[in-house]
Design an enzyme around this catalytic site. Structure first.
Site, short mmCIF file in Angstrom:
data_model
loop_
_atom_site.label_atom_id
_atom_site.label_comp_id
_atom_site.label_asym_id
_atom_site.label_seq_id
_atom_site.Cartn_x
_atom_site.Cartn_y
_atom_site.Cartn_z
N GLU A 24 5.89 -3.26 4.64
CA GLU A 24 5.89 -3.77 5.78
C GLU A 24 4.83 -4.77 5.48
OE1 GLU A 24 7.27 -0.83 9.24
OE2 GLU A 24 5.27 -1.24 9.02
N CYS A 33 -0.06 -11.13 6.32
CA CYS A 33 -0.79 -9.92 5.98
C CYS A 33 0.21 -9.16 5.11
CB CYS A 33 -1.17 -9.14 7.38
SG CYS A 33 -1.67 -7.53 6.87
N CYS A 71 0.04 4.52 0.34
CA CYS A 71 -1.35 4.03 0.19
C CYS A 71 -2.04 5.28 -0.68
CB CYS A 71 -2.24 3.93 1.46
SG CYS A 71 -3.71 3.38 1.00
N CYS A 90 -7.75 7.44 4.51
CA CYS A 90 -8.62 7.17 5.61
C CYS A 90 -7.87 7.92 6.90
CB CYS A 90 -8.71 5.67 6.19
SG CYS A 90 -9.21 4.70 4.66
N CYS A 134 -5.82 5.72 9.64
CA CYS A 134 -4.91 4.81 9.46
C CYS A 134 -3.39 5.25 9.31
CB CYS A 134 -5.33 4.04 8.14
SG CYS A 134 -4.06 2.84 7.55
N SER A 161 -8.68 -7.47 0.90
CA SER A 161 -9.68 -6.39 1.59
C SER A 161 -9.57 -5.10 0.77
CB SER A 161 -9.09 -6.15 2.87
OG SER A 161 -9.72 -5.09 3.60
N LEU A 177 -15.57 -1.29 6.19
CA LEU A 177 -16.83 -0.53 6.00
C LEU A 177 -16.74 0.58 7.03
CD1 LEU A 177 -19.51 -0.37 4.91
CD2 LEU A 177 -20.25 -1.65 6.63
N HIS A 178 -16.63 0.19 8.44
CA HIS A 178 -16.68 1.03 9.64
C HIS A 178 -17.70 2.09 9.98
CE1 HIS A 178 -12.45 -0.41 9.60
NE2 HIS A 178 -12.13 0.21 8.34
N CYS A 195 -3.30 -3.86 13.09
CA CYS A 195 -4.33 -3.05 11.86
C CYS A 195 -4.14 -1.54 11.94
CB CYS A 195 -5.60 -3.46 12.14
SG CYS A 195 -6.09 -4.91 11.12
#
Length: 346
Positions: free
Chosen positions: A94, A107, A114, A118, A121, A197, A221-222, A339
């Site tokens: 996507e 984007c 992936c 995380c 996500c 990113s 970072l988060h 996001c």
């Protein structure tokens, strides 16, 4: 047994020129075909109208153009456009067009699924099937550029590699795609308008610095507290904060370009005073800015948007310490384009 046709966009311009010379044609024919493939984003050899029928036939016999196909397009009520993009082998990724009054941003995805884990996500819940080739990344940008012209009457102004996948785990193809996007023979975009990113792959951050790349770097970072960061992004145990800090200091020493920290504030996870103070301390190491990103829940689990007060505390304390901070409101939530929501529900 017939030979498998070669993907023509895997060839350099020089290799294309050589192909034509070896087949009794002029070298400049390679330039023409190269222009069709990249500047003009031709989907088939039949599109190449200034090339003879015999030459197009020869190309058809030897090569394929593994062009993407926008399988499904959704438009959000806020103007965001999400493309479900079918690749030549039937897999789907996507990509998203995000419009504002002054710019349109693409984007794009760099992997099918992936490599990382995380917990917050949706994309991370998909198994990584494969890396995207440079031309597949380029095609996403080209398709969004055409949509930007169609819907907003202006060219694409910015690109973020923040779609599906960890771009630095597909480094060579990401770099090749940026080379094509920024080349006058491709889309001719300025590298300053491109941001890659990463979730913090330290070895590759150093490699980017050594390669003297000209695009911008953002880091998801988060949390600047090791234990919290490891809990929400388990793979970061391999890339501790001290190592990340040293890699970013190296990046800044080599490139003199500030880093953007992407940061989501969650209720009960990183919304306390100590979390803010840890972030402030981390921000002091190199020139940077912080993007506070509105969270888009992917289920009813532990990750929920923090209170407005927590966000306000972050903003005021960061600003008090002369750290540039922006709040990024989510776009395209109603079509799962925001996001962390890219998950191929289609």
């Amino acid at each position: 047994m017939t030979n498998k046709k070669k993907d023509i966009r895997a060839l350099t311009k020089e290799q294309l020129r050589d192909f034509f010379v070896e087949n009794g044609d002029k070298a400049f024919r390679g330039n023409q075909v190269y222009e069709w493939l990249w500047s003009k984003s031709a989907h088939s050899f039949e599109d190449m109208t200034n090339v003879s029928k015999a030459t197009r036939q020869m190309l058809e016999e030897n090569f394929v153009i593994n062009h993407i196909r926008v399988d499904q397009m959704q438009r959000s009520k806020d103007g965001t456009v999400k493309n479900a993009v079918e690749l030549h082998d039937g897999l789907i990724v996507e990509s998203v067009l995000i419009p504002t009054d002054t710019r349109t941003t693409a984007c794009v995805s760099s992997q099918v699924g992936c490599s990382l884990d995380c917990n917050f996500c949706a994309t991370a819940r998909l198994k990584r099937m494969r890396n995207l080739n440079a031309d597949e990344i380029f095609d996403q940008v080209s398709a969004i550029n055409q949509e930007s012209l169609l819907y907003y009457n202006r060219k694409l102004s910015n690109i973020v590699y923040m779609g599906m996948g960890e771009p630095l785990m597909n480094y060579n193809n990401v770099i090749k795609s940026i080379d094509k996007i920024t080349s006058p023979e491709g889309l001719g975009m300025s590298p300053k308008r491109i941001t890659v990113s990463t979730s913090g792959v330290t070895k590759m951050i150093r490699k980017m610095a050594d390669d003297e790349v000209k695009f911008n770097l953002a880091v998801s970072l988060h949390s600047a507290i090791e234990e919290t960061r490891n809990r929400i992004m388990p793979f970061t145990k391999k890339f501790p904060l001290t190592e990340l800090r040293e890699a970013l200091e190296y990046w800044y020493a080599k490139t003199k370009r500030k880093v953007t920290y992407e940061y989501v504030v969650w209720k009960g996870i990183n919304d306390k005073r100590e979390d803010i103070e840890a972030l402030v301390k981390f921000c002091k190491y190199i020139p940077c800015k912080v993007n506070l990103i509105e969270y888009n829940p992917i289920d009813d689990g532990e990750f929920q948007q923090a209170s407005q007060k927590a966000l306000t505390d972050y903003i005021s304390i960061l600003e008090m310490n002369d750290i540039v901070v922006n709040v990024r409101r989510s776009r395209g939530k109603d079509i799962d384009a925001a996001c962390g929501q890219l998950a191929n529900k289609s």
